[in-house]
Each structure stands twice: as C-alpha cells, then as structure tokens.
Scaffold this active site. Structure first.
Site, PDB file in Angstrom:
ATOM      1  N   ASN A 202       0.863  -1.180   0.000  1.00  0.00           N
ATOM      2  CA  ASN A 202       0.000   0.000   0.000  1.00  0.00           C
ATOM      3  C   ASN A 202       0.901   1.232   0.000  1.00  0.00           C
ATOM      4  O   ASN A 202       2.136   1.121   0.026  1.00  0.00           O
ATOM      5  CB  ASN A 202      -0.987  -0.013   1.175  1.00  0.00           C
ATOM      6  N   LYS A 204       1.535   3.602   2.203  1.00  0.00           N
ATOM      7  CA  LYS A 204       2.362   3.779   3.400  1.00  0.00           C
ATOM      8  C   LYS A 204       3.559   2.837   3.378  1.00  0.00           C
ATOM      9  O   LYS A 204       4.696   3.231   3.682  1.00  0.00           O
ATOM     10  CB  LYS A 204       1.514   3.535   4.653  1.00  0.00           C
ATOM     11  N   GLU A 205       3.325   1.583   3.012  1.00  0.00           N
ATOM     12  CA  GLU A 205       4.404   0.587   2.960  1.00  0.00           C
ATOM     13  C   GLU A 205       5.442   0.958   1.908  1.00  0.00           C
ATOM     14  O   GLU A 205       6.647   0.782   2.114  1.00  0.00           O
ATOM     15  CB  GLU A 205       3.812  -0.795   2.683  1.00  0.00           C
ATOM     16  N   ASP A 273      -6.256  -8.338   1.995  1.00  0.00           N
ATOM     17  CA  ASP A 273      -6.259  -9.796   1.834  1.00  0.00           C
ATOM     18  C   ASP A 273      -7.077 -10.201   0.608  1.00  0.00           C
ATOM     19  O   ASP A 273      -6.710 -11.117  -0.132  1.00  0.00           O
ATOM     20  CB  ASP A 273      -6.867 -10.474   3.073  1.00  0.00           C
TER      21      ASP A 273
END
Length: 330
Positions: A202, A204-205, A273
């Site tokens: 995502n 942020k990651e 997921d």
C-alpha cells in the site's frame, strides 16, 4: 475467456499461501453507560465470535473464489492455536502446511465492537523470528507442496514466520518451477522479496520501505517511485493499493490507474487480503494487467461494505464485474 469463464477457471487453481496467521476475535455489544470506575464506556456483550485472520483470511478469500488454498504457517501449541486449527477444520481448510511450536504463542486480535463502532483492540502476539528447527520444518512442508501449486502468495504481517533466507529459498524454487509469486509485504522484510512476479504494497508501505516521499496525485512521481521499487527488487510488476484512490498496476509494460468505486464503507479490515487473493488467481491464469487491477480493485472495495474481516463473495464480485463492463482483451 469471458468473465464467467475466468471465474469458472478459478475453481481449477491451487494456491500456496505462506505467512503469518492469526485468530480474529470479536466481542459484539452495546454501550448504554459510562463506568463509575473510570471515564470509559461499558460494553455489554451480546455476541462472541472467532474468525481466521492474517494469511488465513487470504486462504478464506481464495476458497471463497473457488480455488484450493494451502496455508503454510507456524502457530503456537496453545489454546489459541487449538482454536485456530478448529477454525481451519470448520472452514474445510487443510492443516497439512501448519507447524505448531511450543516456543511461540498464536497471534490473536481481540476487537470490542459496539454497534458498528470498534471501541478497542487488544493484541496478543510475538514477533520473534522462527527458531532454526521451526523454520526447517516449515520450509520442508512448503517445498513439498510447491510443485503442485499454480501460484504462491507471501502474506507478511511482520510476526516472524517469514525472513530473508526462507523468502529467497522459496522464491528460487518457485521460479525454477515457473510458478508466479505475489507478495503482500510489511516493513521488516520489505526489501527481501527480490524477483517476485507481482508486489502489492500500500502507499504507506511503499513510502516507508523505500524511505521516500512523493505526491501520489502527480502520476510522474508515482511512476518514478514504482520504477525505483521494481529496479531495487528486480520485480516483474507492482500492484499498488491507494485506499480511496483505488489501485495502480505496473506489469508487463502496461501501467493503469483504476479509481476506487463509490461505496458505503463499513470496515476496511481485510481489504488487502481480498485484493491479493484475487490478483493471485488472475496472475495464475495469465490475465492482462488491466483485468488484474480492475477485479482486485472491485473485490477490495466490496468487502469494505461489511463489518469485520470477511472473505469476498464470488457471485457478487462477478455480478459487479459484469455491471462495470470489465473487458477481457487477449
């Protein structure tokens, strides 16, 4: 293939899911008053529920889509671990890839919910890396199950099951067998997933993993960040989830931004997921990047309409895909 044929083809796939599993525990109740002991709400419990979480929720999504999930993970030899195994049995998921460890506890997340509002979450977990014997036992199981698999999902929650050595060994084995690999990363192992087929961070990651910042609204900056990621990890492609902005895919020389669909959002838990599960099946079927992004984006949004972590509804996903005129161009 048309959409109906693709969804039918999902039923013939076998998916190896490797990563951190957990139990999602829910206390559903109602708040009528404030505690006299402290200024906190009192939740009167009406219902208790335990569900499979983490990589196990990915397995539930894969199963809900019609494919066969094989879950490979380490749990504790403890009561929560027994609950986890019982939940596997109740969901008709195999235990063959599960290792029980006397040195670890099973991760469990307790959520306390009043109406549709989450009041509190209490986590019981350990994040230590596996002991050598545990890792060897898990690796042996994975390598034994790998040849009969159509796609591999690394589902990383930074709970210690995955490390650089295990990731590299499984990736090398999968590549020799020409089995595609999709990664749902977290912070600790972010830069260890070299040579994956599709990497699904995502926003942020991505920023934390590469230690960079950029304006996501500027497409050239976004594409520059993805180019940097692809080069650093020698990836074939990236599927970046952008929350309310949808998803962006960069794969096989194609780049597409798919906006999010307008929905009544109830809970974003588990959406990632669902996205990785759909993308994995599409990848196994060698579908075009645009279709991978569109179907994954639809499914991720669909589960956000429900409270708690729930797997995607295959029939509803198919209906929405048809309604949104997703086209298969070979």
């Amino acid at each position: 293939m048309n959409l109906s044929e693709i969804f039918e083809a999902f039923n013939n796939l076998r998916v190896l899911i490797i990563g951190d599993v957990m139990v999602d525990s829910y206390l559903w109740g109602k708040v009528d008053r404030i505690s006299p002991e402290a200024p906190v709400p009192i939740v009167s419990v009406k219902k208790r529920e335990k569900r499979l979480g983490g990589a196990a929720n990915v397995a539930l999504n894969v199963k809900s889509l019609g494919a066969e999930p094989i879950l490979c993970a380490v749990i504790g030899a403890d009561p929560d671990g027994q609950d986890f195994l019982q939940l596997l049995d109740e969901s008709n998921l195999t235990r063959e890839g599960i290792v029980a460890s006397a040195s670890r506890i099973t991760t469990i997340k307790h959520r306390i919910i009043s109406g549709s509002q989450q009041m509190l979450r209490i986590d019981s977990e350990m994040e230590n890396l596996l002991l050598a014997q545990e890792k060897a036992e898990l690796t042996k199981k994975i390598l034994g199950l790998l040849p009969d698999s159509d796609v591999v999902i690394f589902e990383d929650y930074d709970k210690g099951v995955l490390d650089e050595v295990l990731i590299q060994e499984i990736t090398e084995a999968a590549r020799k067998l020409e089995i595609p690999i999709i990664v749902d990363p977290k912070k600790r192992n972010f830069l260890h997933y070299k040579h994956a087929t599709l990497f699904k961070p995502n926003l942020k990651e991505l920023r934390e993993g590469l230690k960079i910042d950029f304006n996501v609204a500027h497409r050239n900056e976004l594409e520059g960040a993805l180019d940097q990621l692809k080069q650093h990890l020698q990836l074939e492609g990236v599927l970046l989830t952008l929350s309310e902005r949808g998803v962006f895919i960069d794969l096989d020389g194609e780049k597409h931004h798919i906006p999010a669909h307008i929905r009544q959002i109830s809970d974003v838990s588990g959406a990632g997921d669902t996205v990785v599960s759909i993308a994995a099946l599409c990848l196994a079927l060698k579908l075009p990047p645009l279709v991978i992004a569109e179907l994954s984006n639809l499914g991720g949004g669909l589960v956000c309409e429900y409270a708690g972590v729930v797997p995607v509804d295959k029939q509803k996903l198919l209906e929405e895909a048809i309604e949104n005129s997703i086209q298969i161009k070979n």
